[in-house]
Scaffold this motif. Structure first.
Motif, mmCIF file in Angstrom:
data_model
loop_
_atom_site.group_PDB
_atom_site.id
_atom_site.type_symbol
_atom_site.label_atom_id
_atom_site.label_comp_id
_atom_site.label_asym_id
_atom_site.label_seq_id
_atom_site.Cartn_x
_atom_site.Cartn_y
_atom_site.Cartn_z
ATOM 1 N N TYR A 147 42.016 0.308 -36.539
ATOM 2 C CA TYR A 147 41.047 -0.693 -36.992
ATOM 3 C C TYR A 147 41.678 -2.071 -36.996
ATOM 4 O O TYR A 147 42.900 -2.240 -36.882
ATOM 5 N N ASP A 169 32.946 -0.936 -40.668
ATOM 6 C CA ASP A 169 33.177 -0.258 -41.943
ATOM 7 C C ASP A 169 33.178 -1.309 -43.054
ATOM 8 O O ASP A 169 34.221 -1.856 -43.413
ATOM 9 N N VAL A 247 34.448 3.906 -45.468
ATOM 10 C CA VAL A 247 35.036 5.153 -44.965
ATOM 11 C C VAL A 247 36.014 5.750 -45.971
ATOM 12 O O VAL A 247 36.234 6.959 -45.976
#
Length: 325
Positions: A147, A169, A247
């Motif tokens: 990420y 996210d 998440v």
């Protein structure tokens, strides 16, 4: 022709800042290091390193050669791992993942993958983005679930890597039992200036400190961790408030509601503009695609909302479409 061994020595000189320290790291004598650098300069026709009382300073040709040395070293490492893979008795797949992605996103994809490909020797390694990127670049990992926040992935210039965005996210505020803002539709972090914070990641800490500075308040830290799940348990205990990606929250913790795994803890959206992690798959660019990496990438993308951003071949954002490989 530039000698690869001399490039390796120049890279060590640049890393350690002196001929003596580079020699010790390479198990060579300082004289041998000096001779190799001198030979490199003669072949190139330009100086690459200048000695001074403060150590070694690279010239512009030297800096360019160090960048080339890093690329050559990464490519040789990647080829070595590729040779190990194609000559192994069983096909292999090595996956790097960050912790919350490994807990929430990867298991479902792996379950289907393992069932469909029992012949594959699978290895899963925990790695944050700054660790995962060089692992993929060198071939130590065939793909990384990773990420980035508001900045790009930490890629070296010219890195032969492909980035496939999977999902956004959003980060949410997690509040302890009985908090005055529980049940609010959204909260600006500045409204929590008087609260103490539980930090679950260095990257969210950096975001919060930038936000607090712009908003004109001091960030009061009650606890600092490297684990969002631990951070959430500290919030549940009433230690403070936290900013946690979706998440990393349990399925029973919808934004704007109660966290079913932590009774009394409230999850509240951040007031727009809401910060978010951008989750995706990082793979090396190969002439011959890795079939099992492509299969697992497909399993990861199945059922996830694909990010409508321009994918790239050198990290987000960029200009060339990424391809699962």
């Amino acid at each position: 022709m530039i000698d690869v061994q001399r490039l390796r020595i120049l890279r060590a000189v640049a890393e350690h800042g002196s001929f003596n320290k580079a020699a010790a790291a390479l198990l060579l004598t300082p004289s041998a290091v000096s001779q190799h650098i001198a030979a490199l300069e003669r072949g190139l026709g330009h100086p690459v390193a200048v000695r001074s009382t403060r150590g070694i300073t690279l010239t512009e040709p030297g800096r360019l050669l160090v960048e080339a040395a890093e690329a050559v070293s990464a490519e040789l490492d990647r080829v070595r791992h590729e040779i190990d893979r194609v000559t192994a008795e069983r096909p292999r797949l090595t996956v790097a993942t960050f912790v919350s992605g490994g807990r929430r996103l990867l298991p479902g994809a792996l379950a289907g993958f393992v069932a469909a490909h029992p012949e594959v020797e699978l290895t899963v390694l925990e790695a944050e983005p700054e660790e995962a990127v060089p692992m993929v670049a060198s071939g130590a990992a065939d793909l990384a679930l990773t990420y980035h926040f508001d900045g790009p992935l930490p890629l070296r210039p010219g890195a032969a890597l492909d980035w496939l965005p999977l999902m956004e996210d959003p980060l949410a505020l997690v509040l302890p039992p009985g908090h005055r803002f529980a049940g609010r539709e959204s909260v600006a972090p500045a409204e929590l200036a008087s609260d103490r914070w539980v930090l679950g990641c260095l990257k969210t800490e950096a975001y919060l400190r930038r936000y607090a500075e712009r908003a004109g308040f001091d960030l009061r830290v009650a606890a600092s961790t490297t684990d969002y799940f631990f951070a959430r348990s500290l919030v549940e205990a009433g230690v403070g408030v936290a900013l946690i990606p979706g998440v990393a929250l349990p399925p029973g913790a919808p934004a704007g509601g109660r966290d079913g795994a932590a009774p009394g803890v409230s999850v509240v959206p951040v007031e727009a503009p809401c910060p978010a992690r951008h989750i995706g798959v990082l793979t090396p660019r190969r002439r011959r695609p890795h079939p099992y990496a492509a299969a697992l990438t497909g399993a990861l993308t199945d059922g996830l909302p694909v990010v409508r951003e321009r994918p790239s071949s050198s990290g987000p954002p960029g200009s060339s479409p990424a391809r699962p490989s």
